[in-house]
Design a protein around this motif. Structure first.
Motif, PDB file in Angstrom:
ATOM      1  N   ILE A 148       0.836  -1.203   0.000  1.00 20.93           N
ATOM      2  CA  ILE A 148       0.000   0.000   0.000  1.00 20.93           C
ATOM      3  C   ILE A 148       0.875   1.260   0.000  1.00 20.93           C
ATOM      4  CG2 ILE A 148      -1.607   1.342   1.417  1.00 20.93           C
ATOM      5  CD1 ILE A 148      -2.956  -1.293   2.160  1.00 20.93           C
ATOM      6  N   VAL A 149       1.953   1.234   0.767  1.00 18.81           N
ATOM      7  CA  VAL A 149       2.873   2.383   0.769  1.00 18.81           C
ATOM      8  C   VAL A 149       3.521   2.551  -0.601  1.00 18.81           C
ATOM      9  CG1 VAL A 149       5.046   3.233   1.723  1.00 18.81           C
ATOM     10  CG2 VAL A 149       3.327   2.273   3.243  1.00 18.81           C
ATOM     11  N   LEU A 150       3.955   1.444  -1.201  1.00 20.44           N
ATOM     12  CA  LEU A 150       4.590   1.511  -2.524  1.00 20.44           C
ATOM     13  C   LEU A 150       3.595   1.926  -3.599  1.00 20.44           C
ATOM     14  CD1 LEU A 150       6.833  -1.684  -2.342  1.00 20.44           C
ATOM     15  CD2 LEU A 150       7.590   0.699  -2.254  1.00 20.44           C
ATOM     16  N   ALA A 151       2.322   1.563  -3.432  1.00 18.95           N
ATOM     17  CA  ALA A 151       1.307   1.988  -4.404  1.00 18.95           C
ATOM     18  C   ALA A 151       1.199   3.505  -4.430  1.00 18.95           C
ATOM     19  CB  ALA A 151      -0.039   1.363  -4.055  1.00 18.95           C
ATOM     20  N   GLY A 152       1.316   4.123  -3.259  1.00 19.49           N
ATOM     21  CA  GLY A 152       1.276   5.585  -3.212  1.00 19.49           C
ATOM     22  C   GLY A 152       2.536   6.220  -3.770  1.00 19.49           C
ATOM     23  N   LYS A 153       3.680   5.644  -3.435  1.00 19.89           N
ATOM     24  CA  LYS A 153       4.958   6.234  -3.864  1.00 19.89           C
ATOM     25  C   LYS A 153       5.254   5.961  -5.336  1.00 19.89           C
ATOM     26  CE  LYS A 153       9.935   6.060  -2.885  1.00 19.89           C
ATOM     27  NZ  LYS A 153      10.385   5.563  -4.197  1.00 19.89           N
ATOM     28  N   ILE A 154       5.178   4.687  -5.723  1.00 22.42           N
ATOM     29  CA  ILE A 154       5.569   4.293  -7.076  1.00 22.42           C
ATOM     30  C   ILE A 154       4.425   4.471  -8.066  1.00 22.42           C
ATOM     31  CG2 ILE A 154       6.360   2.358  -8.486  1.00 22.42           C
ATOM     32  CD1 ILE A 154       7.658   1.256  -5.895  1.00 22.42           C
ATOM     33  N   GLY A 155       3.205   4.083  -7.619  1.00 16.76           N
ATOM     34  CA  GLY A 155       2.063   4.139  -8.529  1.00 16.76           C
ATOM     35  C   GLY A 155       1.785   5.532  -9.048  1.00 16.76           C
ATOM     36  N   SER A 156       1.797   6.513  -8.164  1.00 19.57           N
ATOM     37  CA  SER A 156       1.527   7.888  -8.593  1.00 19.57           C
ATOM     38  C   SER A 156       2.607   8.387  -9.548  1.00 19.57           C
ATOM     39  CB  SER A 156       1.426   8.808  -7.380  1.00 19.57           C
ATOM     40  OG  SER A 156       2.630   8.782  -6.627  1.00 19.57           O
ATOM     41  N   ALA A 157       3.859   7.980  -9.298  1.00 13.28           N
ATOM     42  CA  ALA A 157       4.959   8.414 -10.162  1.00 13.28           C
ATOM     43  C   ALA A 157       4.833   7.807 -11.555  1.00 13.28           C
ATOM     44  CB  ALA A 157       6.297   8.021  -9.534  1.00 13.28           C
ATOM     45  N   ILE A 158       4.507   6.507 -11.619  1.00 12.53           N
ATOM     46  CA  ILE A 158       4.369   5.847 -12.921  1.00 12.53           C
ATOM     47  C   ILE A 158       3.210   6.449 -13.707  1.00 12.53           C
ATOM     48  CG2 ILE A 158       3.705   3.670 -14.023  1.00 12.53           C
ATOM     49  CD1 ILE A 158       5.279   2.210 -11.881  1.00 12.53           C
ATOM     50  N   SER A 159       2.073   6.634 -13.037  1.00 11.03           N
ATOM     51  CA  SER A 159       0.905   7.185 -13.720  1.00 11.03           C
ATOM     52  C   SER A 159       1.166   8.605 -14.217  1.00 11.03           C
ATOM     53  CB  SER A 159      -0.291   7.168 -12.773  1.00 11.03           C
ATOM     54  OG  SER A 159      -1.431   7.687 -13.404  1.00 11.03           O
ATOM     55  N   SER A 160       1.814   9.422 -13.395  1.00 12.06           N
ATOM     56  CA  SER A 160       2.106  10.803 -13.800  1.00 12.06           C
ATOM     57  C   SER A 160       3.098  10.843 -14.959  1.00 12.06           C
ATOM     58  CB  SER A 160       2.663  11.588 -12.614  1.00 12.06           C
ATOM     59  OG  SER A 160       1.742  11.630 -11.560  1.00 12.06           O
ATOM     60  N   GLU A 161       4.120   9.984 -14.888  1.00 11.22           N
ATOM     61  CA  GLU A 161       5.140   9.970 -15.938  1.00 11.22           C
ATOM     62  C   GLU A 161       4.547   9.585 -17.291  1.00 11.22           C
ATOM     63  OE1 GLU A 161       8.919   7.184 -17.268  1.00 11.22           O
ATOM     64  OE2 GLU A 161       8.324   7.220 -15.161  1.00 11.22           O
ATOM     65  N   ILE A 162       3.830   8.465 -17.324  1.00  5.49           N
ATOM     66  CA  ILE A 162       3.269   7.999 -18.594  1.00  5.49           C
ATOM     67  C   ILE A 162       2.137   8.916 -19.048  1.00  5.49           C
ATOM     68  CG2 ILE A 162       2.092   6.082 -19.740  1.00  5.49           C
ATOM     69  CD1 ILE A 162       3.620   4.173 -17.977  1.00  5.49           C
ATOM     70  N   GLY A 163       1.332   9.416 -18.094  1.00  4.90           N
ATOM     71  CA  GLY A 163       0.265  10.336 -18.456  1.00  4.90           C
ATOM     72  C   GLY A 163       0.794  11.624 -19.060  1.00  4.90           C
ATOM     73  N   SER A 164       1.880  12.139 -18.519  1.00  5.17           N
ATOM     74  CA  SER A 164       2.489  13.353 -19.077  1.00  5.17           C
ATOM     75  C   SER A 164       3.014  13.104 -20.489  1.00  5.17           C
ATOM     76  CB  SER A 164       3.624  13.838 -18.172  1.00  5.17           C
ATOM     77  OG  SER A 164       3.134  14.171 -16.894  1.00  5.17           O
ATOM     78  N   MET A 165       3.576  11.922 -20.695  1.00  7.65           N
ATOM     79  CA  MET A 165       4.056  11.569 -22.030  1.00  7.65           C
ATOM     80  C   MET A 165       2.889  11.464 -23.015  1.00  7.65           C
ATOM     81  SD  MET A 165       7.019   8.758 -21.220  1.00  7.65           S
ATOM     82  CE  MET A 165       7.598   8.742 -22.918  1.00  7.65           C
ATOM     83  N   ARG A 166       1.735  10.983 -22.526  1.00  5.79           N
ATOM     84  CA  ARG A 166       0.568  10.870 -23.411  1.00  5.79           C
ATOM     85  C   ARG A 166       0.028  12.234 -23.810  1.00  5.79           C
ATOM     86  NH1 ARG A 166      -1.390   7.778 -27.028  1.00  5.79           N
ATOM     87  NH2 ARG A 166      -1.383   5.908 -25.718  1.00  5.79           N
ATOM     88  N   VAL A 167      -0.153  13.134 -22.843  1.00 10.33           N
ATOM     89  CA  VAL A 167      -0.775  14.421 -23.164  1.00 10.33           C
ATOM     90  C   VAL A 167       0.181  15.333 -23.919  1.00 10.33           C
ATOM     91  CG1 VAL A 167      -2.335  14.269 -21.199  1.00 10.33           C
ATOM     92  CG2 VAL A 167      -0.153  15.459 -20.927  1.00 10.33           C
ATOM     93  N   THR A 168       1.477  15.107 -23.820  1.00  8.09           N
ATOM     94  CA  THR A 168       2.431  15.901 -24.607  1.00  8.09           C
ATOM     95  C   THR A 168       2.797  15.216 -25.927  1.00  8.09           C
ATOM     96  OG1 THR A 168       4.266  14.902 -23.348  1.00  8.09           O
ATOM     97  CG2 THR A 168       3.418  17.021 -22.575  1.00  8.09           C
ATOM     98  N   GLU A 169       2.077  14.149 -26.258  1.00  6.15           N
ATOM     99  CA  GLU A 169       2.189  13.442 -27.547  1.00  6.15           C
ATOM    100  C   GLU A 169       3.527  12.746 -27.752  1.00  6.15           C
ATOM    101  OE1 GLU A 169       1.168  16.271 -30.539  1.00  6.15           O
ATOM    102  OE2 GLU A 169      -0.946  16.350 -29.947  1.00  6.15           O
TER     103      GLU A 169
END
Length: 211
Positions: A60-81
């Motif tokens: 659960i701790v890693l889901a907060g630390k790692i999960g948010s980072a992975i989602s933000s990283e890939i999501g930023s790559m998606r919206v910036t094409e």
């Protein structure tokens, strides 16, 4: 692997040590009968740490630390094409961006859980010794009495499943996000929430199947 594993060792170490110490104090507080030997404190703390606390709390701790980072990283790559650019160049974007994260999750999370088990039991030893709730000799006798190695297997199966959830769910949320910065932040939050719920559900299912 460096970010997921090595970068999370410090956080896992602090949390596991204090959880183990608190568990020892709480178990000692609940032992109100003089007929129950104090060695049971070590046994209960050991089994609780291995079977439930170390895998689930760490995940659960890693889901907060790692999960948010992975989602933000890939999501930023998606919206910036950037992902669109990879696909135009003929690169398999999921294999290039997501697969390494999933591999790191299913390999490093079990290692972090093993570290968490050791430190949680050690934290119980330190907490019991400092507080006087249990003597070091009684605690050591407790953690070495009637140990079932199968509990380690159950914990590692949980860690493997949790590692997959922690990396795959945020990667999915980030990969398919649409919009701008607001949508990326919403996807990151959603990824952490879904990951935590999935971890708890899978925790129950794995426990039901293996125990």
């Amino acid at each position: 692997m460096d970010y997921v594993g090595v970068g999370s060792v410090g956080l896992i170490a602090i949390i596991s040590t204090f959880i183990g110490a608190v568990m020892t104090l709480q178990i000692a507080f609940q032992l109100v009968s003089d007929f129950i030997p104090k060695t049971i404190i070590g046994s209960v703390n050991r089994d609780s740490s291995i079977l439930e606390l170390s895998p689930t709390i760490s995940a659960i701790v890693l889901a907060g630390k790692i999960g948010s980072a992975i989602s933000s990283e890939i999501g930023s790559m998606r919206v910036t094409e950037q992902i669109d650019a990879l696909e135009i160049m003929g690169i398999n974007a999921p294999g290039y961006l997501i697969l390494p994260k999933i591999i790191s999750g299913i390999t490093m999370v079990p290692m972090l859980v093993i570290i968490s088990m050791f430190l949680s039991i050690t934290g119980g030893y330190i907490g019991g010794s400092i507080s006087g709730a249990v003597t070091p000799a009684e605690y050591l006798q407790g953690i070495t009495t009637d140990f079932n190695p199968y509990t380690i297997v159950v914990a590692l199966v949980k860690a493997f499943v949790f590692g997959f959830i922690i990396t795959s769910v945020p990667a999915y949320e980030g990969f398919y996000v649409r919009g701008g910065a607001l949508e990326v932040s919403m996807a990151s939050t959603r990824a952490v929430v879904i990951s935590c719920i999935s971890i708890l559900v899978c925790d129950y299912l794995v426990t039901q199947l293996l125990l």
